[in-house]
Scaffold this active site. Structure first.
Site, PDB file in Angstrom:
ATOM      1  N   TYR A 156       0.843  -1.212   0.000  1.00  0.00           N
ATOM      2  CA  TYR A 156       0.000   0.000   0.000  1.00  0.00           C
ATOM      3  C   TYR A 156       0.880   1.265   0.000  1.00  0.00           C
ATOM      4  O   TYR A 156       0.644   2.194  -0.784  1.00  0.00           O
ATOM      5  CB  TYR A 156      -0.905  -0.043   1.232  1.00  0.00           C
ATOM      6  CG  TYR A 156      -1.925   1.062   1.330  1.00  0.00           C
ATOM      7  CD1 TYR A 156      -3.102   1.031   0.584  1.00  0.00           C
ATOM      8  CD2 TYR A 156      -1.723   2.137   2.200  1.00  0.00           C
ATOM      9  CE1 TYR A 156      -4.048   2.043   0.704  1.00  0.00           C
ATOM     10  CE2 TYR A 156      -2.665   3.146   2.326  1.00  0.00           C
ATOM     11  CZ  TYR A 156      -3.834   3.094   1.577  1.00  0.00           C
ATOM     12  OH  TYR A 156      -4.766   4.105   1.696  1.00  0.00           O
ATOM     13  N   LYS A 160       1.103   4.203  -2.851  1.00  0.00           N
ATOM     14  CA  LYS A 160       0.759   5.598  -2.548  1.00  0.00           C
ATOM     15  C   LYS A 160       1.967   6.510  -2.758  1.00  0.00           C
ATOM     16  O   LYS A 160       1.808   7.682  -3.118  1.00  0.00           O
ATOM     17  CB  LYS A 160       0.229   5.704  -1.113  1.00  0.00           C
ATOM     18  CG  LYS A 160      -1.078   4.963  -0.884  1.00  0.00           C
ATOM     19  CD  LYS A 160      -2.192   5.492  -1.772  1.00  0.00           C
ATOM     20  CE  LYS A 160      -3.533   4.847  -1.499  1.00  0.00           C
ATOM     21  NZ  LYS A 160      -4.598   5.352  -2.389  1.00  0.00           N
TER      22      LYS A 160
HETATM   23  P1  NAI Z   1     -13.408   2.596   0.851  1.00  0.00           P
HETATM   24  O1  NAI Z   1     -12.950   1.185   0.819  1.00  0.00           O
HETATM   25  O2  NAI Z   1     -14.472   2.999   1.795  1.00  0.00           O
HETATM   26  O3  NAI Z   1     -13.861   3.058  -0.622  1.00  0.00           O
HETATM   27  C1  NAI Z   1     -13.118   2.736  -1.749  1.00  0.00           C
HETATM   28  C2  NAI Z   1     -14.064   2.572  -2.909  1.00  0.00           C
HETATM   29  O4  NAI Z   1     -13.263   2.226  -4.065  1.00  0.00           O
HETATM   30  C3  NAI Z   1     -15.055   1.430  -2.705  1.00  0.00           C
HETATM   31  O5  NAI Z   1     -16.368   1.849  -3.028  1.00  0.00           O
HETATM   32  C4  NAI Z   1     -14.564   0.341  -3.644  1.00  0.00           C
HETATM   33  O6  NAI Z   1     -15.586  -0.491  -4.170  1.00  0.00           O
HETATM   34  C5  NAI Z   1     -13.922   1.180  -4.748  1.00  0.00           C
HETATM   35  N1  NAI Z   1     -12.968   0.421  -5.545  1.00  0.00           N
HETATM   36  C6  NAI Z   1     -12.066  -0.509  -5.107  1.00  0.00           C
HETATM   37  N2  NAI Z   1     -11.403  -1.017  -6.156  1.00  0.00           N
HETATM   38  C7  NAI Z   1     -11.883  -0.409  -7.257  1.00  0.00           C
HETATM   39  C8  NAI Z   1     -11.591  -0.522  -8.641  1.00  0.00           C
HETATM   40  N3  NAI Z   1     -10.661  -1.378  -9.086  1.00  0.00           N
HETATM   41  N4  NAI Z   1     -12.277   0.241  -9.516  1.00  0.00           N
HETATM   42  C9  NAI Z   1     -13.233   1.107  -9.083  1.00  0.00           C
HETATM   43  N5  NAI Z   1     -13.543   1.261  -7.790  1.00  0.00           N
HETATM   44  C10 NAI Z   1     -12.878   0.510  -6.894  1.00  0.00           C
HETATM   45  O7  NAI Z   1     -12.075   3.443   1.066  1.00  0.00           O
HETATM   46  P2  NAI Z   1     -11.849   4.977   1.466  1.00  0.00           P
HETATM   47  O8  NAI Z   1     -11.346   5.004   2.846  1.00  0.00           O
HETATM   48  O9  NAI Z   1     -12.996   5.806   1.075  1.00  0.00           O
HETATM   49  O10 NAI Z   1     -10.588   5.293   0.521  1.00  0.00           O
HETATM   50  C11 NAI Z   1     -10.644   6.089  -0.649  1.00  0.00           C
HETATM   51  C12 NAI Z   1      -9.216   6.398  -1.062  1.00  0.00           C
HETATM   52  O11 NAI Z   1      -8.553   7.119  -0.011  1.00  0.00           O
HETATM   53  C13 NAI Z   1      -8.362   5.151  -1.323  1.00  0.00           C
HETATM   54  O12 NAI Z   1      -7.491   5.393  -2.394  1.00  0.00           O
HETATM   55  C14 NAI Z   1      -7.573   5.015  -0.034  1.00  0.00           C
HETATM   56  O13 NAI Z   1      -6.377   4.322  -0.231  1.00  0.00           O
HETATM   57  C15 NAI Z   1      -7.341   6.471   0.304  1.00  0.00           C
HETATM   58  N6  NAI Z   1      -7.010   6.697   1.710  1.00  0.00           N
HETATM   59  C16 NAI Z   1      -7.873   6.336   2.709  1.00  0.00           C
HETATM   60  C17 NAI Z   1      -7.523   6.556   4.030  1.00  0.00           C
HETATM   61  C18 NAI Z   1      -8.408   6.190   5.165  1.00  0.00           C
HETATM   62  O14 NAI Z   1      -7.959   6.325   6.321  1.00  0.00           O
HETATM   63  N7  NAI Z   1      -9.627   5.759   4.952  1.00  0.00           N
HETATM   64  C19 NAI Z   1      -6.230   7.161   4.374  1.00  0.00           C
HETATM   65  C20 NAI Z   1      -5.414   7.497   3.241  1.00  0.00           C
HETATM   66  C21 NAI Z   1      -5.807   7.273   1.970  1.00  0.00           C
END
Ligand code: NAI
Length: 248
Positions: A156, A160
């Site tokens: 991861y 990133k």
């Molecule tokens: P989440 O898991 O709640 O939402 C991610 C969404 O992306 C989900 O709806 C999932 O179905 C979709 N997804 C996954 N693979 C996919 C693909 N191949 N094509 C299209 N959609 C896809 O995660 P969250 O927390 O909302 O994360 C959003 C972004 O923020 C991610 O890139 C994550 O790495 C990043 N992030 C999140 C943090 C956190 O603490 N939640 C911290 C730092 C970064």
């Protein structure tokens, strides 16, 4: 406020979580919003409705951001449906956490493909449209662990950190065409992704945050709105941490 009136945004992985919060904030600022996620399910339908309720055009697309051909098809379809793309948010992301000792090749490949290659796929697909209109804002969702590293997240963190190099290169390469590219590095944000962590791990994380709370998806969406709008017209190639001072 109407910071994004007249703009069309495309946000990947936005049926829930941070992507959804960004979609709603953009819509509240007047943008028409296209968004993708893996499947057209109840999350996507609900998000589509919530965005439309804000009085803008809204459409959810089932599209795998990790697939080059899906991404190309998605962007072409969005341009057909919405007329253009002004803002791209590469938000889709996954975790497959494990110590390096136990991390499989599949864990590595899945995370690098979904988190990093997806940004290449979508940026490639939008660049010709953005170059033609000589404007665009691309926002890549990195993470503080891409800046600092984290035990148990080698895949991861690498994905990133890769996004940061990609962001800076795209900013330098496409800046002369009026296209900006920035990254957001969220810290610990309360979403389905972080719900997977045990209460113990969660509490340990929060102790390391000077603002003493987890972030909300809306905290990230506010910064994305700034980067999408003309308020940041001279900001490109930057990484903005949204982490309650966890990483400085
Ligand atoms: P989440 O898991 O709640 O939402 C991610 C969404 O992306 C989900 O709806 C999932 O179905 C979709 N997804 C996954 N693979 C996919 C693909 N191949 N094509 C299209 N959609 C896809 O995660 P969250 O927390 O909302 O994360 C959003 C972004 O923020 C991610 O890139 C994550 O790495 C990043 N992030 C999140 C943090 C956190 O603490 N939640 C911290 C730092 C970064």
């Amino acid at each position: 406020m109407n910071l994004l009136t007249g703009k069309v945004a495309l946000i990947t992985g936005a049926a829930r979580g941070i992507g959804k919060a960004i979609a709603l904030k953009f819509a509240a600022e007047g943008a028409d919003v296209a968004f993708s996620d893996l499947n057209y399910d109840e999350n996507m339908a609900a998000t589509e409705k919530e965005i439309a309720a804000l009085g803008v055009k809204s459409k959810g697309y089932a599209s795998n951001a990790a697939s080059f051909s899906d991404s190309e098809k998605l962007v072409n379809q969005v341009v057909k449906d919405f007329g253009k793309v002004d803002i791209l948010v590469n938000n889709a992301g996954i975790t497959r956490d494990n110590l390096l000792l136990r991390m499989t090749e599949q864990d590595w490949d899945a995370v690098l493909t979904v988190n990093l290659k997806s940004a290449f796929n979508l940026t490639k697909a939008v660049q010709r449209y953005m170059m033609k209109q000589r404007s665009g804002s691309i926002i890549n969702m990195s993470s503080v662990v891409g800046v600092n590293g984290n035990a148990g997240q080698a895949n991861y963190s690498a994905s990133k950190a890769g996004l940061i190099g990609f962001t800076k290169s795209v900013a330098k390469e496409l800046g002369s065409r009026g296209i900006r590219c920035n990254a957001i590095a969220p810290g610990f944000i309360e979403t389905e992704m972080t719900k997977k962590l045990s209460e113990e791990v969660r509490e340990a994380w929060i102790k390391t945050i000077p603002l003493r709370r987890a972030g909300k998806p809306e905290d990230v969406a506010d910064v994305a709105t700034f980067l999408a709008s003309e308020l940041s017209s001279y900001v490109s190639g930057q990484v903005i941490n949204v982490c309650g001072a966890m990483s400085t």
